[in-house]
Write a protein that holds these residues in place. Structure first.
Motif, PDB file in Angstrom:
ATOM      1  N   ALA A  86       3.344  -4.210  -8.467  1.00  0.00           N
ATOM      2  CA  ALA A  86       3.222  -3.345  -7.294  1.00  0.00           C
ATOM      3  C   ALA A  86       4.519  -3.311  -6.496  1.00  0.00           C
ATOM      4  O   ALA A  86       4.873  -2.290  -5.900  1.00  0.00           O
ATOM      5  CB  ALA A  86       2.080  -3.823  -6.404  1.00  0.00           C
ATOM      6  N   LEU A  87       5.241  -4.430  -6.493  1.00  0.00           N
ATOM      7  CA  LEU A  87       6.471  -4.529  -5.720  1.00  0.00           C
ATOM      8  C   LEU A  87       7.697  -4.028  -6.477  1.00  0.00           C
ATOM      9  O   LEU A  87       8.706  -3.694  -5.863  1.00  0.00           O
ATOM     10  CB  LEU A  87       6.713  -5.986  -5.306  1.00  0.00           C
ATOM     11  N   SER A  88       7.611  -3.982  -7.818  1.00  0.00           N
ATOM     12  CA  SER A  88       8.841  -3.731  -8.569  1.00  0.00           C
ATOM     13  C   SER A  88       8.792  -2.567  -9.548  1.00  0.00           C
ATOM     14  O   SER A  88       9.834  -2.167 -10.060  1.00  0.00           O
ATOM     15  CB  SER A  88       9.235  -4.993  -9.348  1.00  0.00           C
ATOM     16  N   ASP A  89       7.608  -2.007  -9.836  1.00  0.00           N
ATOM     17  CA  ASP A  89       7.525  -0.982 -10.871  1.00  0.00           C
ATOM     18  C   ASP A  89       6.462   0.059 -10.531  1.00  0.00           C
ATOM     19  O   ASP A  89       5.286  -0.114 -10.843  1.00  0.00           O
ATOM     20  CB  ASP A  89       7.212  -1.631 -12.221  1.00  0.00           C
ATOM     21  N   PRO A  90       6.863   1.179  -9.931  1.00  0.00           N
ATOM     22  CA  PRO A  90       5.893   2.219  -9.554  1.00  0.00           C
ATOM     23  C   PRO A  90       5.104   2.774 -10.728  1.00  0.00           C
ATOM     24  O   PRO A  90       3.977   3.244 -10.544  1.00  0.00           O
ATOM     25  CB  PRO A  90       6.785   3.301  -8.924  1.00  0.00           C
ATOM     26  N   ARG A 150       0.815  -1.211   0.000  1.00  0.00           N
ATOM     27  CA  ARG A 150       0.000   0.000   0.000  1.00  0.00           C
ATOM     28  C   ARG A 150       0.845   1.256   0.000  1.00  0.00           C
ATOM     29  O   ARG A 150       0.318   2.363  -0.078  1.00  0.00           O
ATOM     30  CB  ARG A 150      -0.914   0.042   1.230  1.00  0.00           C
ATOM     31  N   THR A 151       2.167   1.120   0.072  1.00  0.00           N
ATOM     32  CA  THR A 151       3.020   2.301   0.211  1.00  0.00           C
ATOM     33  C   THR A 151       2.896   3.257  -0.970  1.00  0.00           C
ATOM     34  O   THR A 151       3.124   4.451  -0.832  1.00  0.00           O
ATOM     35  CB  THR A 151       4.497   1.881   0.366  1.00  0.00           C
ATOM     36  N   LEU A 162      -4.587   2.575  -8.793  1.00  0.00           N
ATOM     37  CA  LEU A 162      -4.949   1.405  -7.996  1.00  0.00           C
ATOM     38  C   LEU A 162      -4.079   0.246  -8.459  1.00  0.00           C
ATOM     39  O   LEU A 162      -3.766   0.136  -9.644  1.00  0.00           O
ATOM     40  CB  LEU A 162      -6.430   1.079  -8.258  1.00  0.00           C
ATOM     41  N   VAL A 163      -3.664  -0.625  -7.537  1.00  0.00           N
ATOM     42  CA  VAL A 163      -3.023  -1.879  -7.930  1.00  0.00           C
ATOM     43  C   VAL A 163      -3.858  -3.040  -7.417  1.00  0.00           C
ATOM     44  O   VAL A 163      -4.486  -2.955  -6.357  1.00  0.00           O
ATOM     45  CB  VAL A 163      -1.575  -2.007  -7.412  1.00  0.00           C
ATOM     46  N   ARG A 164      -3.874  -4.123  -8.183  1.00  0.00           N
ATOM     47  CA  ARG A 164      -4.647  -5.311  -7.832  1.00  0.00           C
ATOM     48  C   ARG A 164      -3.697  -6.359  -7.257  1.00  0.00           C
ATOM     49  O   ARG A 164      -2.830  -6.880  -7.962  1.00  0.00           O
ATOM     50  CB  ARG A 164      -5.364  -5.858  -9.058  1.00  0.00           C
ATOM     51  N   VAL A 165      -3.868  -6.667  -5.980  1.00  0.00           N
ATOM     52  CA  VAL A 165      -2.958  -7.589  -5.301  1.00  0.00           C
ATOM     53  C   VAL A 165      -3.723  -8.829  -4.881  1.00  0.00           C
ATOM     54  O   VAL A 165      -4.688  -8.745  -4.123  1.00  0.00           O
ATOM     55  CB  VAL A 165      -2.321  -6.910  -4.070  1.00  0.00           C
TER      56      VAL A 165
END
Length: 384
Positions: free
Chosen positions: A227-231, A38-39, A237-240
């Motif tokens: 979400a973890l590697s490419d801002p 969520r950062t 929104l990102v889907r996790v």
């Protein structure tokens, strides 16, 4: 006297019972993983495939409590189950294996994604037949663009037609266009350069939609690996999904394991060297050793094809799985250790000694997603 006998029989029966195979969701791990992702902005917690095998409502509840702004599901029916469980967060359904029930979508306040002109036309027709205009209700729609997968989503050549039709549906009072979305075909590489063409494609699609008068729009493209590697893939929104339960498909970040899969020892014995074990005698004991049989097999999600490294944890040590995996059982070589019936084996879980889901994926020659989503219905789900 008969009462004493009956009491003794009841006590013996209770002693003979023990916990069966169980997959325990660790809520704190879901929260930890979500906080990590969520950062960079809002998160949609994807709980399709029954929350990646861990229980959709339990994972959704843990994610929302930890701050997830949205939830993602396969279809409207899955979303309705979450609503029935008291979930109030916005929900998006985007795969629709049985089509879209527009009435159920509106009734349960579930957004739907549409990935072709034909699908959007059918949705508009269904909404008109359902009489939604008369009720003042609209179907909330995310327009799904094909961003390099060719697995779904509107082809770029049809995007302008898609937007024209979306405007007609909106102007007729049937639709509310909420967002645009896509998927990344190579995010697991954890290389932002591989995402550039698809990021640009979604940016262009959103800009075109805005110029067509469809505003405001939520844009979303990236999933766990992105979400973890490419801002640059985060958009609004990102889907996790996999990341919630501790799986990073890119294998670049160590997330918190959110599941503990355990099974009981149902039989123990000592066998001599030369003893064949299991169907076909696929394993033959090379020494005198002790074995334990666990009450879990391929019907419960244990892959039938495993490498020789496959193991479980019992009594604080790893013990190798031997012989063929049966429908309901696996056999473990416990060496000089003897474990009574009811002893608990950890198939995978946190803690450092227990195997990880990623290891099980490697041992089966597959991905960890296959392991967790393949856990059978007779494995009890609990929450810690």
């Amino acid at each position: 006297m008969s009462m004493l006998i009956e009491e003794g029989r009841t006590e013996a029966m209770a002693a003979a019972r023990f916990a069966g195979p169980t997959l325990q969701l660790i809520r704190g791990a879901v929260a930890e993983n979500l906080r990590r992702m969520r950062t960079g902005g809002p998160v949609m917690a994807v709980v399709k495939a029954d929350g990646y095998g861990h229980g959709a409502l339990a994972v959704a509840s843990a994610a929302v409590d930890a701050g997830a702004e949205w939830l993602g599901v396969t279809d409207v029916a899955e979303g309705a189950v979450l609503r029935g469980g008291g979930i109030e967060a916005p929900i998006l359904a985007w795969l629709h294996p049985a089509g879209i029930d527009v009435v159920a979508a509106v009734r349960n306040r579930i957004d739907v994604a549409v990935g072709s002109v034909d699908e959007l036309a059918e949705l508009i027709d269904d909404a008109g037949v359902a009489g939604l205009v008369d009720e003042g209700a609209r179907v909330r729609v995310h327009l799904h663009l094909d961003t390099g997968m060719a697995r779904g989503g509107c082809p770029v050549r049809d995007w302008d037609r898609m937007l024209q039709l979306a405007r007609r549906g909106r102007d007729a009072g049937l639709l509310r266009i909420v967002g645009v979305m896509g998927h990344l075909p190579q995010a697991d590489l954890a290389d932002p350069r591989a995402n550039v063409p698809w990021v640009m494609r979604l940016q262009h699609a959103r800009d075109t939609a805005l110029r067509a008068g469809l505003a405001p729009l939520i844009a979303h493209l990236g999933a766990t690996s992105a979400a973890l590697s490419d801002p640059s893939t985060r958009f609004d929104l990102v889907r996790v999904g996999a990341g919630l339960v501790g799986i990073d498909p890119s294998r670049t970040v160590e997330l918190a394991p959110a599941g503990r899969f355990t099974a009981p020892v149902v039989h123990s014995a000592e066998v001599d060297a030369g003893t064949p074990v299991g169907y076909g005698g696929a394993h033959v004991a090379d020494r005198r050793t002790r074995i334990s049989v666990l009450g879990v097999g391929y019907a419960d999600g244990i892959p039938r094809e495993l490498s020789r490294e496959a193991c479980v944890e019992i009594g604080g040590r790893r013990h190798r799985v031997i012989g063929r995996v049966s429908m309901d059982q696996i056999v473990v070589d416990t060496g000089d250790a003897s474990f009574p019936r009811g002893s608990v084996a950890t198939v995978f879980g946190p803690g450092g000694i227990a195997p990880t889901v990623q290891e099980w994926g490697d041992w089966a020659g597959t991905i960890p997603h296959t392991i967790v989503t393949g856990i059978g219905a007779r494995v009890a789900r609990t929450v810690a």
